[in-house]
Design an enzyme around this catalytic site. Structure first.
Site, PDB file in Angstrom:
ATOM      1  N   SER A 157      -2.918 -24.254 -42.955  1.00  0.00           N
ATOM      2  CA  SER A 157      -2.932 -23.400 -41.700  1.00  0.00           C
ATOM      3  C   SER A 157      -1.203 -23.751 -41.213  1.00  0.00           C
ATOM      4  O   SER A 157      -0.423 -25.424 -40.913  1.00  0.00           O
ATOM      5  CB  SER A 157      -3.113 -23.872 -40.202  1.00  0.00           C
ATOM      6  OG  SER A 157      -2.998 -23.337 -39.128  1.00  0.00           O
ATOM      7  N   TYR A 171      -8.279 -29.965 -34.531  1.00  0.00           N
ATOM      8  CA  TYR A 171      -7.789 -29.079 -35.535  1.00  0.00           C
ATOM      9  C   TYR A 171      -5.987 -29.184 -36.123  1.00  0.00           C
ATOM     10  O   TYR A 171      -6.427 -29.213 -37.528  1.00  0.00           O
ATOM     11  CB  TYR A 171      -7.819 -27.281 -34.427  1.00  0.00           C
ATOM     12  CG  TYR A 171      -7.900 -26.122 -36.032  1.00  0.00           C
ATOM     13  CD1 TYR A 171      -8.963 -25.597 -36.776  1.00  0.00           C
ATOM     14  CD2 TYR A 171      -6.694 -25.442 -36.411  1.00  0.00           C
ATOM     15  CE1 TYR A 171      -8.346 -24.554 -37.505  1.00  0.00           C
ATOM     16  CE2 TYR A 171      -5.951 -24.721 -36.982  1.00  0.00           C
ATOM     17  CZ  TYR A 171      -7.323 -24.322 -37.285  1.00  0.00           C
ATOM     18  OH  TYR A 171      -6.945 -22.752 -38.159  1.00  0.00           O
TER      19      TYR A 171
END
Ligand code: NAP
Length: 266
Positions: A157, A171
């Site tokens: 990401s 995350y």
């Protein structure tokens, strides 16, 4: 010169991106990026095994079979190492081998960092980082024992290298871990011809970003952080997946390829 590496002959033809005869595993292919990646690999010729949780994954399998490729769904929670290992064993039983792993399954939660619980930390780590590692290990063991090259593509990401205020600290930690885990595995497994790379999507229109997209102010702020001023689509990740799975990337390993509409270009 003379470092002992073995070069791979690459023919410059329209087949450079072709995956005929390859067997791919995609984790989490019921929806979103995983579904698009699984279908994309099949369009370019691969047979596909999807290791995921939801019975909805059967829809992806049917769509791949309609393309004329073999496809199976193997119910697997990648957060459970035994299930991940037995899922990979079943792929080898059914298809004889594996060539490509797309480590896509991932989860996120939103909570202010000061309120995060150890349970939340463990549950996200278990899927995004521990699950990813043990899937990669299980596939690498097959490739090493079969003495064949392979590709491992980890879905990271933008949050692997930048922070945010949205309350996704765990995350971010998992995605940061994925970026450098990718480099470490690339270095360790280069001797076996296993290329390990990472893709770093920007914000993509999937269920994972639904909450953000439902908040008009936040949605606009996030869109504006992408140079292209919009969210991407799952289909826009497919080119990078096919590139990293194919002969078009024989000299690419340990890389973190952003597909982020310029989010990290600012
Ligand atoms: P999504 O729409 O929420 O889909 C997640 C997929 O992962 C689903 O197929 C889900 O299966 C599967 N999954 C979750 N936990 C699993 C587990 N324990 N075992 C097996 N499968 C599991 O998310 P997405 O947006 O497509 O995200 C896919 C990947 O891209 C994730 O790694 C995510 O972090 C990454 N990513 C997404 C974005 C974005 O903006 N969307 C940006 C950067 C990176 P079920 O259907 O069974 O729940």
């Amino acid at each position: 010169m003379g470092g002992g590496g073995v070069s791979v002959p690459v023919r410059i033809t329209r087949d450079l991106f072709g995956l005929d005869g390859k067997v791919a595993i995609v984790t989490g292919g019921s929806r979103g990026i995983g579904k698009a990646a699984a279908k994309g690999l099949a369009v370019f010729g691969a047979d596909v095994a999807i290791l995921g949780r939801s019975p909805k994954t059967e829809e992806t399998v049917s769509e791949i079979q309609a393309l004329g490729r073999r496809a199976i769904f193997i119910p697997t929670d990648v957060g459970d190492v035994d299930q991940a290992r037995s899922g990979v064993e079943r792929v080898v039983r059914e298809f004889g081998t594996v060539d490509i792993l797309v480590n896509n399954a991932g989860i996120a939660s939103v909570a202010p960092a000061e309120e995060v619980t150890p349970e939340e930390w463990d549950s996200i780590m278990a899927v995004n980082l521990r699950g990813m590692f043990f899937m990669a290990q299980a596939v690498a063991k097959v490739l090493i024992s079969q003495r064949k090259p392979g590709r491992i593509i980890n879905i990271g990401s933008i949050y692997g290298i930048v922070g945010s205020e949205i309350g996704a600290s765990i995350y971010h930690a998992t995605k940061g871990g994925i970026v450098n885990l990718t480099r470490a595995l690339a270095c360790e497994w280069a001797r076996y011809g296993i290329l390990v790379n990472c893709i770093g999507p920007g914000f993509i229109v999937t269920d994972m970003t639904q909450g953000v997209r439902e908040d008009p102010g936040l949605k606009r702020a996030i869109e504006n952080r992408h140079a292209l001023k919009r969210f991407g689509t799952p289909e826009e990740i497919v080119g990078a997946v096919v590139f990293l799975a194919s002969d078009a990337s024989t000299f690419v390993t340990g890389e973190n390829l952003f597909v982020d509409g310029g989010y990290t270009a600012w």
